[in-house]
Motif scaffolding. Structure first.
Motif, PDB file in Angstrom:
ATOM      1  N   THR A  44       0.863  -1.185   0.040  1.00  0.00           N
ATOM      2  CA  THR A  44      -0.066  -0.030  -0.083  1.00  0.00           C
ATOM      3  C   THR A  44       0.709   1.125   0.090  1.00  0.00           C
ATOM      4  OG1 THR A  44       0.097   0.011   2.408  1.00  0.00           O
ATOM      5  CG2 THR A  44      -1.873  -1.164   1.195  1.00  0.00           C
ATOM      6  N   ILE A  45       2.142   1.017  -0.056  1.00  0.00           N
ATOM      7  CA  ILE A  45       3.083   2.309   0.034  1.00  0.00           C
ATOM      8  C   ILE A  45       3.664   2.595  -1.421  1.00  0.00           C
ATOM      9  CG2 ILE A  45       5.386   3.106   1.094  1.00  0.00           C
ATOM     10  CD1 ILE A  45       4.737   1.388   3.205  1.00  0.00           C
ATOM     11  N   ALA A  46       3.575   3.874  -1.769  1.00  0.00           N
ATOM     12  CA  ALA A  46       4.275   4.413  -3.013  1.00  0.00           C
ATOM     13  C   ALA A  46       5.243   5.444  -2.496  1.00  0.00           C
ATOM     14  CB  ALA A  46       3.409   4.926  -3.838  1.00  0.00           C
ATOM     15  N   VAL A  47       6.531   5.713  -3.186  1.00  0.00           N
ATOM     16  CA  VAL A  47       7.572   6.526  -2.917  1.00  0.00           C
ATOM     17  C   VAL A  47       8.068   7.357  -3.922  1.00  0.00           C
ATOM     18  CG1 VAL A  47       8.471   4.767  -1.298  1.00  0.00           C
ATOM     19  CG2 VAL A  47       9.365   4.787  -3.478  1.00  0.00           C
ATOM     20  N   THR A  48       8.402   8.495  -3.675  1.00  0.00           N
ATOM     21  CA  THR A  48       8.906   9.324  -4.813  1.00  0.00           C
ATOM     22  C   THR A  48      10.051  10.381  -4.190  1.00  0.00           C
ATOM     23  OG1 THR A  48       8.451  11.163  -6.353  1.00  0.00           O
ATOM     24  CG2 THR A  48       7.308  11.116  -4.267  1.00  0.00           C
ATOM     25  N   GLY A  49      10.984  10.960  -4.759  1.00  0.00           N
ATOM     26  CA  GLY A  49      11.730  11.775  -4.158  1.00  0.00           C
ATOM     27  C   GLY A  49      13.556  11.553  -4.972  1.00  0.00           C
ATOM     28  N   GLU A  50      14.002  12.910  -5.062  1.00  0.00           N
ATOM     29  CA  GLU A  50      15.407  12.786  -5.731  1.00  0.00           C
ATOM     30  C   GLU A  50      16.235  12.677  -4.694  1.00  0.00           C
ATOM     31  OE1 GLU A  50      18.469  15.732  -8.301  1.00  0.00           O
ATOM     32  OE2 GLU A  50      16.311  16.266  -7.737  1.00  0.00           O
ATOM     33  N   VAL A  51      17.458  11.876  -4.762  1.00  0.00           N
ATOM     34  CA  VAL A  51      18.668  11.425  -3.731  1.00  0.00           C
ATOM     35  C   VAL A  51      19.800  12.336  -4.135  1.00  0.00           C
ATOM     36  CG1 VAL A  51      19.914   9.698  -2.591  1.00  0.00           C
ATOM     37  CG2 VAL A  51      17.499   9.420  -3.038  1.00  0.00           C
ATOM     38  N   GLY A  52      20.443  12.901  -2.975  1.00  0.00           N
ATOM     39  CA  GLY A  52      21.526  13.749  -3.168  1.00  0.00           C
ATOM     40  C   GLY A  52      22.749  13.090  -2.967  1.00  0.00           C
ATOM     41  N   LEU A  53      23.923  13.542  -3.270  1.00  0.00           N
ATOM     42  CA  LEU A  53      25.171  12.766  -2.724  1.00  0.00           C
ATOM     43  C   LEU A  53      25.290  12.650  -1.368  1.00  0.00           C
ATOM     44  CD1 LEU A  53      27.575  14.099  -5.699  1.00  0.00           C
ATOM     45  CD2 LEU A  53      26.639  11.682  -5.304  1.00  0.00           C
ATOM     46  N   THR A  54      24.959  13.336  -0.454  1.00  0.00           N
ATOM     47  CA  THR A  54      25.119  13.302   0.819  1.00  0.00           C
ATOM     48  C   THR A  54      23.944  12.623   1.543  1.00  0.00           C
ATOM     49  OG1 THR A  54      23.812  15.584   1.104  1.00  0.00           O
ATOM     50  CG2 THR A  54      26.208  15.620   0.897  1.00  0.00           C
ATOM     51  N   GLY A  55      23.190  11.763   0.748  1.00  0.00           N
ATOM     52  CA  GLY A  55      22.104  10.991   1.341  1.00  0.00           C
ATOM     53  C   GLY A  55      20.876  11.864   1.787  1.00  0.00           C
ATOM     54  N   GLU A  56      20.711  13.103   1.499  1.00  0.00           N
ATOM     55  CA  GLU A  56      19.530  13.640   1.522  1.00  0.00           C
ATOM     56  C   GLU A  56      18.396  13.584   0.495  1.00  0.00           C
ATOM     57  OE1 GLU A  56      21.378  16.593  -1.477  1.00  0.00           O
ATOM     58  OE2 GLU A  56      22.235  15.028  -0.050  1.00  0.00           O
ATOM     59  N   VAL A  57      17.126  13.446   0.708  1.00  0.00           N
ATOM     60  CA  VAL A  57      16.258  13.402  -0.047  1.00  0.00           C
ATOM     61  C   VAL A  57      15.537  14.781  -0.418  1.00  0.00           C
ATOM     62  CG1 VAL A  57      13.759  12.371  -0.471  1.00  0.00           C
ATOM     63  CG2 VAL A  57      15.534  10.933   0.807  1.00  0.00           C
ATOM     64  N   ARG A  58      15.583  14.901  -1.799  1.00  0.00           N
ATOM     65  CA  ARG A  58      15.375  16.445  -2.343  1.00  0.00           C
ATOM     66  C   ARG A  58      13.931  16.466  -3.051  1.00  0.00           C
ATOM     67  NH1 ARG A  58      20.408  19.055  -2.686  1.00  0.00           N
ATOM     68  NH2 ARG A  58      19.491  20.648  -3.891  1.00  0.00           N
ATOM     69  N   ALA A  59      13.284  17.493  -2.932  1.00  0.00           N
ATOM     70  CA  ALA A  59      11.878  17.943  -3.526  1.00  0.00           C
ATOM     71  C   ALA A  59      11.902  17.742  -4.876  1.00  0.00           C
ATOM     72  CB  ALA A  59      11.598  19.354  -3.226  1.00  0.00           C
ATOM     73  N   VAL A  60      10.661  17.177  -5.230  1.00  0.00           N
ATOM     74  CA  VAL A  60      10.306  16.997  -6.741  1.00  0.00           C
ATOM     75  C   VAL A  60       9.022  17.704  -7.069  1.00  0.00           C
ATOM     76  CG1 VAL A  60      11.076  14.522  -6.437  1.00  0.00           C
ATOM     77  CG2 VAL A  60       8.714  15.265  -6.074  1.00  0.00           C
TER      78      VAL A  60
END
Length: 280
Positions: free
Chosen positions: A209-225
């Protein structure tokens, strides 16, 4: 025939296309000029053809899959942010009104390495199934295979997983695939790639029941889309009750009714939430 140069040269293409354009405008009809495409996906031969016409459409598809995509890469009198999804059947090409539902319909239950990703092609939100298989390598150098996603991007995300999360994947073979034979280059699939790899590596299934979305940076942060509201609406329409999104997107989300939204800051937090059930 009045031009002395050989067929296929710049002057022949320019004059031929010009005559087609005059006929089209005089008669008020649409004319399609079919051109060859190189292995890299660009128009073969002189680029002059792209500059002269009003619209350039790319017709994409894998040889062994029935799905076809039509993209507008140039549109003089309209938007290029549109995508057509079709299926090849006995009667010809049939438009898919809801491609997301078809592309995720065969997702296996309670199997590690499979996750639903929310992506946007043009202005159309789509849900796709990302699959990963991680297994110990039998050779000195581990094998990396990516189908439907950028190979170099996958290599970068594997390095981030090792450095920022501590997953020891350097002695593991990694196979990645987007189901349906569709190719996606949008950065928002980064989080799905990472979750699928971590799920297979830990042998823990992702809740269906889970969906995921997000850009990943080199420092491991999840960036906005972009288009976060459209992504959430598509998930709700297809019955998903939870979605993992970047925290910076959470502030602009207005309609949260009918779906639980889990904002995350970094990879470690996202993996703990999706695979461990820990929302803290």
């Amino acid at each position: 025939p009045e031009i002395s140069s050989a067929p296929g040269t710049v002057s022949q293409i320019k004059e031929g296309t010009s005559k087609f354009m005059k006929i089209s405008k005089k008669m008020g009809i649409s004319t399609f000029i079919v051109g060859h495409v190189t292995k890299e996906g660009s128009l073969a031969g002189p680029k002059l053809l792209e500059h002269m016409v009003d619209t350039v459409l790319y017709f994409e598809g894998e040889r062994y899959n029935t799905y076809r995509l039509v993209r507008a890469v140039k549109n003089r009198f309209g938007s290029t942010n549109e995508l057509g999804v079709f299926e090849m059947r006995d009667l010809g090409l049939v438009e898919l009104e809801n491609p997301s539902k078809i592309l995720i319909s065969e997702k296996p239950k309670d199997v590690a390495g499979s996750v639903i990703i929310s992506t946007v092609e043009g202005t159309r939100p789509m849900l796709l199934e990302m699959q990963a298989l991680v297994s110990p390598t039998s050779y000195g150098i581990p094998k990396r295979t990516a189908t439907g996603v950028d190979y170099n991007r996958v290599g970068m995300l594997l390095a981030v997983l090792e450095k920022r999360v501590g997953l020891q994947i350097q002695n593991q073979d990694v196979y990645l695939n987007i189901v349906g034979g569709i190719k996606i280059n949008e950065p928002s699939i980064d989080l799905g790639i990472v979750i699928a790899i971590a799920s297979s590596f830990r042998n823990v299934a992702v809740d269906e029941t889970i969906a995921v979305t997000g850009e990943v940076g080199l420092t491991g942060e999840v960036r906005a889309v972009s288009f976060i509201e459209k992504r959430i609406a598509e998930c709700k329409k297809l019955g998903f009750t939870k979605i993992v999104i970047p925290r910076n997107n959470y502030e602009v989300v207005k309609d949260t009714k009918g779906i639980e939204i889990w904002p995350v800051d970094n990879l470690r937090q996202a993996i703990n939430i999706v695979l461990g059930g820990n929302k803290e």
